[in-house]
Structure formats: structure tokens, C-alpha cells
Design an enzyme around this catalytic site. Structure first.
Site, mmCIF file in Angstrom:
data_model
loop_
_atom_site.group_PDB
_atom_site.id
_atom_site.type_symbol
_atom_site.label_atom_id
_atom_site.label_comp_id
_atom_site.label_asym_id
_atom_site.label_seq_id
_atom_site.Cartn_x
_atom_site.Cartn_y
_atom_site.Cartn_z
ATOM 1 N N ASP A 54 0.845 -1.198 0.000
ATOM 2 C CA ASP A 54 0.000 0.000 0.000
ATOM 3 C C ASP A 54 0.882 1.250 0.000
ATOM 4 O OD1 ASP A 54 -1.987 1.911 0.551
ATOM 5 O OD2 ASP A 54 -3.155 0.422 1.652
ATOM 6 N N ASP A 55 0.840 2.013 -1.083
ATOM 7 C CA ASP A 55 1.583 3.290 -1.156
ATOM 8 C C ASP A 55 3.101 3.106 -1.217
ATOM 9 O OD1 ASP A 55 -0.869 4.563 -0.845
ATOM 10 O OD2 ASP A 55 -0.396 5.454 1.101
ATOM 11 N N CYS A 90 -5.468 4.702 -3.563
ATOM 12 C CA CYS A 90 -5.731 3.289 -3.286
ATOM 13 C C CYS A 90 -6.918 2.676 -4.024
ATOM 14 C CB CYS A 90 -5.954 3.073 -1.803
ATOM 15 S SG CYS A 90 -4.722 3.827 -0.749
ATOM 16 N N ASP A 346 -0.372 -0.393 -4.801
ATOM 17 C CA ASP A 346 -1.520 0.245 -5.476
ATOM 18 C C ASP A 346 -1.129 1.540 -6.168
ATOM 19 O OD1 ASP A 346 -1.165 1.398 -2.983
ATOM 20 O OD2 ASP A 346 -3.201 1.005 -2.264
ATOM 21 N N ASN A 347 -0.314 2.351 -5.487
ATOM 22 C CA ASN A 347 0.125 3.628 -6.064
ATOM 23 C C ASN A 347 1.433 3.996 -5.391
ATOM 24 O OD1 ASN A 347 -2.460 4.273 -4.063
ATOM 25 N ND2 ASN A 347 -0.597 5.397 -3.534
#
Ligand SMILES: *[C@@H]1O[C@H](CO)[C@@H](O)[C@H](O)[C@H]1NC(C)=O
Ligand SMILES: *[C@@H]1O[C@H](CO)[C@@H](O)[C@H](O)[C@H]1NC(C)=O
Ligand SMILES: *[C@@H]1O[C@H](CO)[C@@H](O)[C@H](O)[C@H]1NC(C)=O
Ligand SMILES: *[C@@H]1O[C@H](CO)[C@@H](O)[C@H](O)[C@H]1NC(C)=O
Length: 605
Positions: A54-55, A90, A346-347
Site C-alpha cells: 500500500d503506497d 488506493c 496500489d500507487n
């Protein structure tokens, strides 16, 4: 001022889930990916382990601090260094990844309702039309643990349950980002609180347990999704009935702090700081719109952000250990040679570049160019590939590995995995990435002085184009501003060539700047509303004769009039927080011109 949904990023108590409806999508020819299965598999379909952090950044060198991922994945597989997300936040990123469709086609464009989050995913009919459903149809057993989407909560987790999983154990809002007080929810059971335990350690046990379950059913291949929250910031969210009306009130409901590592990793990397790239807290303003209003960060702010960065690296150590444990278990069961392991996020993330506070949601490379590593049968070991790939390419890739037909509504195409496919992609694969965003930008660090935590009107359409010859990022903002970076000459995106204060070069690629901009604008005109194959081959929509395949071809002088005079320009009539088409200017489908003696598209089709 009303609070747009994105401000509820931490997943507060939400309105009741909207009713579901059935999604569409027709089957198409199977993807010819069999060669990427590798010689050893002879028709047997591979297992797939998919790790989604995540991130996680690529540009702040997070991968350099993950020795086990380097050993087991990077050294044994291929790193796709030009992998991009298409919406840098997200929930839209995850929905695009799991549906193979750009956010403008899923219309899940935010993290919370009304424009995004799990309820919007359900409302759009996507709970019946996403990867695990298709994999089960293809004969796979499917397992998932960790964060699925935002606004998937302790209140709405069962209305309906996410479809497509044989077994699942989801992190739920409002505890998703609470590193030491997570709530997980298994199959049809009620949520369970893990107060006092580290969320990634809890997740690791669940993931390894699912791996045992999967191995116990050798009659079917498996897909195992593992989605830890690290290195997302720690967020404490407090229950809330209704919606706060004022952004200032949000601090009462959501508190962002740096990620929290497991105790055994808490003291690592004491001297490490955010890489001081030329765009780190620069002396002059950069970018466009609200980014240009940011003050230079104080020494105290920078020191806090360095701490924030170290906490991310420390929190990721648990993920590093988890990946090693998964690889070892696969090996112990003799399955490593017939299993693909995908590792992505995700990003991306920024800390201090362009004076930005810790966060994402921007179109800069830090936010959109993210890690993707694949190891598995036939995937070259120790390879670093420069082919352009995006999150909407992952569903086609995974379905292809499963031997299932591609879907007609996919906005991407399978990622080349084998030596042969990688070599061919260097010459034949597309060179563009569609980038889109609607809504807010959120600072997740500490608020210093009278700065803001939220920036409004962070709505833009952009395209990234990368080839051996050129590298550009072109964006149009909802307030009418434009951005263009010559990323080859300016890799840190310090000079927006289209800002009124810039002195642009007189030529780009040996042509007047306006000639290049006109092509990029028209490419973006096609991409901002493209569907399916048009998203993969946008030049074909403009030149159906097939003689223009890329920006290089389009720059030919014989198309000057077509691009510079005949096309409408990408524009917005106002800033909105979701995809409201009447705010998004002309649409290619109705207002675009196709190259055929200047006949209008609408007359030609
Ligand atoms: C997983 O779910 C699919 C679809 O419902 C089913 O056909 C399959 O038997 C299940 N596998 C196991 C191990 O229960
Ligand atoms: C931990 O989460 C539970 C709900 O899962 C909640 O009831 C409890 O108050 C939380 N504890 C702390 C210390 O925040
Ligand atoms: C955001 O955009 C709207 C409409 O386009 C405009 O009225 C408003 O002033 C803008 N707000 C900020 C903070 O820029
Ligand atoms: C996207 O969803 C929003 C919120 O439901 C809706 O208002 C908008 O019209 C939708 N846009 C498109 C293009 O369907």
C-alpha cells in the site's frame, strides 16, 4: 464547505451499502501467453501469488531496503521499471487493477462514496465482474487476505460479501490502517480485533495459512492475494455518524501518523533520510495549480518527514519477511517452479519532492511509477525491463496465465513475461500511460504552521509517453492549467514548460513546442474517455488506416493541420470531485476528428 468523499480516506462509518447490479463484459479470444508458462509446465496451469503493498514508492528507493525481496524476487525474476498506476490513490487503483479497466470506465474514482470506495464498486456492478470471479470460473481456487478496498467496513462487510473468493480474511475500515489495532474479517465470520498485535504479522499468519489450504487442494491451481497495509501511514479513524461539513473538523475524526513498524524493526536505518534528489524541497516552486503554492519546508518539517520515511522502510521489513516465508513454503511443497509471484503496490508516494508533504494523488513520477516484480516459470531472472506496463495490464496478464479468455472491456493488454515476449515488446508495445485523477490531495504528515492538510481541485487528466527517443508527461488541470515535462531532459520534473512563467525551449524533438503539445493533447483527448482496445491503441482511433502507431509517427508534418487546427482541445468547464461528464469538456466520441480527409468521427462511423 462540504467535505468531498476523499477526505474520509481513513474509512469512517459510512452510509448503507448501495444495492448491487450485474456487470457486463463479453468474452474474447484467449491470450496467446502459453509460451510464458515455461517449458516445465506442459499444460498444467500455474499457481499465482499476488502481493499488493500500500503506497510503496519506487523513486525513493524503497526496494533497496528489502534484501529478501531482492533475493527471492528481483534476482530470480523481472523488475518492470516502467510500471505505472493510472490513478494514484488506493481504491481507484485497486479497482482498476482487479477489473482491467481505467477509472473513467469503472467510475470508481475516489476512496469513499459517493464517487468511490467499496459501496461504489458494488453499485457499479463490479463485484460480479472482477478478477477472482473470473479466476474461479477458470477453475482456480482463490484466497485473499489484507486490504481489498477503502470503505469496506465493519458495518458493510456483509452487504454484500466481496464475491469470488473461496476463502478471505479482509482488513476492514475504520481499522484498516491501524497498525496495532487492526480488524480482520474471515469468510462469513464477524470482524475480529487484533488489538496490540502488528497488522503485518497477523496478516503473514493468515497468508501462510491460506497457502496451506490452497496446497491441500492440488486438483485445482490457486490464486492467493496478499495485501498488507505497509507502508501506508498509520491512521486512526473514529466513528462518525453523518459527514462533517467543514474540512477543519476532520482532524477530530481522522488522525494520520507515520507508519508503525514491528518492534523488532523499530531501530533500523537510523541514519537514512529521503533521497535528496534535485526535486526534494526545491528552492523554486514547481508544478502547476496548488503544488505551486506550497511553501518551502522548514528544517523541522524536513526532519519529521525523514523520520516518516524511515518508519515506512521499517514497516516494510515485515513485508520483506512475509515474501521470504511465502517463497520458502512454496519451495517446501515443491511448488515454487510452477507458481508465479507478482509483487506490486496500489500507487506510489512522495515525501518532500516538489515541496509536497507525505502523500500521493499527484501525477509526478514518484506517485505513478511504481514497483512491479514478477518471478515464475519462463520469466527471465535478474532482468530489468523498460517496457511500459500499467495496472490495467495486470488482469489481462493474470487471466492469460490462467488460460482464460481476455475480456472485451479490458483497457490494457497482457504484460510480456517470457524472454521472447519481452524482446518483442521492446519493438511493438505501446508507449503511453493514461493518468487520471478526481478530487483532493491529502497531506499525511504533520501539519506545520498554517499549512493545510487538504488541497482542493486536484482534478486532472494526463498522459505519460515513453520511448527511446522521448519521454514526456502532459497534463490538463480542471482549472485550465497545463503541464508538460520533457522527462528525458528534466527527469525530476522541475520545469513545467507550459507554465506562463517558464521560458520554454524554442524546439522540442527539433520541432516547435506547440507541434508536440498539439499531438499530446489529442492523444489525451482520445485516452481520457477511451474504452477497451482504444485505450491500448489510441493512435489507431485517430488514424484508422493504421499508419500512425506512436507519437513519433504522429509528429509528421503532414498531420500538422489535423492536430493543430482540426481537433478540439482537452478542457474542463469546472472542477469536480467525481467524473461528471458535463464538467469534462469535449469528448472524442462526439467531438473528435478522425484522420480521413478531415471527415468528422461522428459522420465516419
Ligand atoms: C472454490 O470455489 C469454486 C467456485 O465456487 C468451487 O468450484 C471450488 O470447488 C472451490 N474450491 C474449494 C477447495 O472449495
Ligand atoms: C481497537 O479496535 C476495537 C474494535 O475492533 C475498538 O473497540 C477498540 O476501542 C480499539 N482500541 C483502541 C485502543 O483504539
Ligand atoms: C476549485 O474549483 C472551483 C470550480 O471550478 C472554484 O470555484 C474554486 O474557487 C476552486 N477552489 C480552489 C481552492 O481552488
Ligand atoms: C460516475 O458516478 C457519479 C456518482 O454516482 C455520477 O454522478 C456520474 O454521472 C458517473 N459518471 C459517469 C460517466 O457515469
Amino acid at each position: 464547505m462540504r467535505l468531498p468523499g476523499a477526505a474520509l480516506a481513513a474509512g469512517l462509518q459510512l452510509p448503507a451499502v448501495l444495492a448491487g447490479s450485474s456487470g457486463g463484459g463479453d468474452s474474447q479470444k484467449p491470450l496467446g501467453l502459453a509460451d510464458s508458462w515455461g517449458p516445465g509446465l506442459s499444460g498444467k496451469r500455474p499457481n499465482i501469488v499476488f502481493v499488493l503493498t500500500d503506497d510503496q514508492d519506487l523513486h525513493m528507493q524503497s526496494l533497496d531496503y528489502l534484501p529478501l525481496i531482492k533475493k527471492h524476487l528481483i534476482n530470480e525474476g523481472t523488475l518492470y521499471k516502467r510500471h505505472y498506476c493510472t490513478t494514484a490513490i488506493c481504491c481507484p487503483a485497486r479497482v482498476s487493477l482487479l477489473t482491467g479497466r481505467l477509472a473513467h470506465n469503472t467510475n470508481v474514482t475516489d476512496v469513499n462514496p459517493p464517487y468511490g470506495g467499496y459501496p461504489k464498486f458494488v453499485h457499479q456492478g463490479l463485484n460480479n465482474a472482477y478478477l477472482p470471479v473470473w479466476l474461479q470460473e477458470a477453475g482456480y481456487n482463490t484466497y485473499y487476505t489484507g486490504k481489498l478496498f477503502n470503505a469496506h467496513t465493519t458495518e458493510n462487510y456483509h452487504s454484500p460479501y466481496p464475491a469470488g473468493w473461496n476463502s478471505s480474511d479482509f482488513l476492514l475500515d475504520p481499522y484498516t490502517y491501524n497498525y496495532l489495532n487492526a480488524s480482520y474479517q474471515r469468510n462469513r465470520d464477524p470482524p475480529v480485533s487484533y488489538q496490540g498485535q502488528h497488522t503485518v504479522d497477523v496478516l503473514s499468519q493468515k497468508a501462510l495459512g491460506f497457502l496451506e489450504d490452497a496446497v491441500a487442494h492440488p486438483d485445482r491451481p490457486f490464486f492467493l492475494g496478499i495485501a498488507p497495509v505497509a507502508p501506508h501511514s498509520n491512521v486512526e479513524a473514529f466513528s462518525l455518524d453523518g459527514t462533517p461539513d467543514d474540512l477543519d473538523d476532520i482532524e477530530q475524526f481522522v488522525r494520520f501518523t507515520p507508519p508503525i513498524p514491528a518492534a523488532r524493526h523499530a531501530h533500523l536505518f537510523e541514519d537514512v533520510i529521503v533521497p535528496r534528489t534535485p526535486n526534494f524541497n526545491p528552492s523554486s516552486v514547481t508544478g502547476a495549480s496548488w503544488v505551486r503554492t506550497l511553501p518551502r519546508q522548514s528544517a523541522e518539517n524536513v526532519a519529521f518527514n525523514d523520520h516518516f520515511y524511515r518508519q515506512r522502510l521499517r514497516a516494510l521489513q515485515s513485508v520483506d519477511e512475509l515474501v521470504a516465508a511465502v517463497v520458502e513454503k512454496l519451495e517446501a511443497h515443491g511448488l515454487l517452479g510452477e507458481t508465479y509471484i507478482f509483487y506490486t503496490t496500489d500507487n506510489g508516494y512522495h515525501i518532500g519532492q516538489h515541496r509536497l508533504q507525505p502523500g500521493k494523488e499527484c501525477g509526478f513520477e514518484e506517485d505513478i511509477n511504481i514497483p512491479l516484480i514478477v518471478r515464475g516459470p519462463g520469466v527471465p531472472a535478474g532482468e530489468v525491463s523498460e517496457v511500459v506496463t500499467t495496472h490495467v495490464d495486470l488482469a489481462p496478464t493474470l487471466l492469460g496465465l490462467a488460460g482464460a479468455p481476455a475480456r472485451a472491456d479490458f483497457d490494457g493488454e497482457a504484460i510480456p513475461l517470457s524472454r521472447g515476449a519481452l524482446d518483442e515488446a521492446v519493438v511493438s508495445r505501446h508507449e503511453h500511460v493514461t493518468v487520471e485523477f478526481w478530487g483532493l490531495a491529502i497531506g499525511e504528515g504533520k501539519v506545520f504552521g498554517d499549512q493545510s492538510r487538504f488541497w482542493l481541485n486536484n482534478t486532472y487528466k494526463a498522459v505519460r509517453v515513453i520511448s527511446k527517443e522521448y519521454s514526456f508527461y502532459y497534463a490538463v488541470w480542471c482549472n485550465g492549467e497545463h503541464e508538460l515535462y520533457d522527462v528525458k531532459a528534466d527527469p525530476y520534473q522541475l520545469t513545467n514548460l507550459l507554465h506562463p512563467s517558464s521560458t520554454p525551449p524554442t524546439t522540442l524533438l527539433g520541432l516547435p513546442l506547440s507541434k508536440v503539445t498539439a499531438r499530446l493533447d489529442t492523444l489525451l483527448f482520445v485516452l481520457k474517455s477511451c474504452k477497451a482496445q482504444t485505450c491500448v491503441r489510441p493512435w489507431h482511433a485517430l488514424h484508422p488506416a493504421g499508419n500512425v502507431q506512436n507519437l513519433h509517427d504522429a509528429l509528421s508534418g503532414r498531420f500538422d493541420v489535423f492536430y493543430e487546427q482540426q481537433q478540439k482541445r482537452v478542457s474542463f468547464s469546472r472542477c469536480e470531485y467525481g467524473q461528471l461528464l458535463d464538467a469534462e469538456g469535449p469528448q472524442f466520441e462526439t467531438d473528435g476528428v478522425v484522420y480521413r480527409q478531415g471527415v468528422r468521427w461522428s459522420e465516419w462511423v
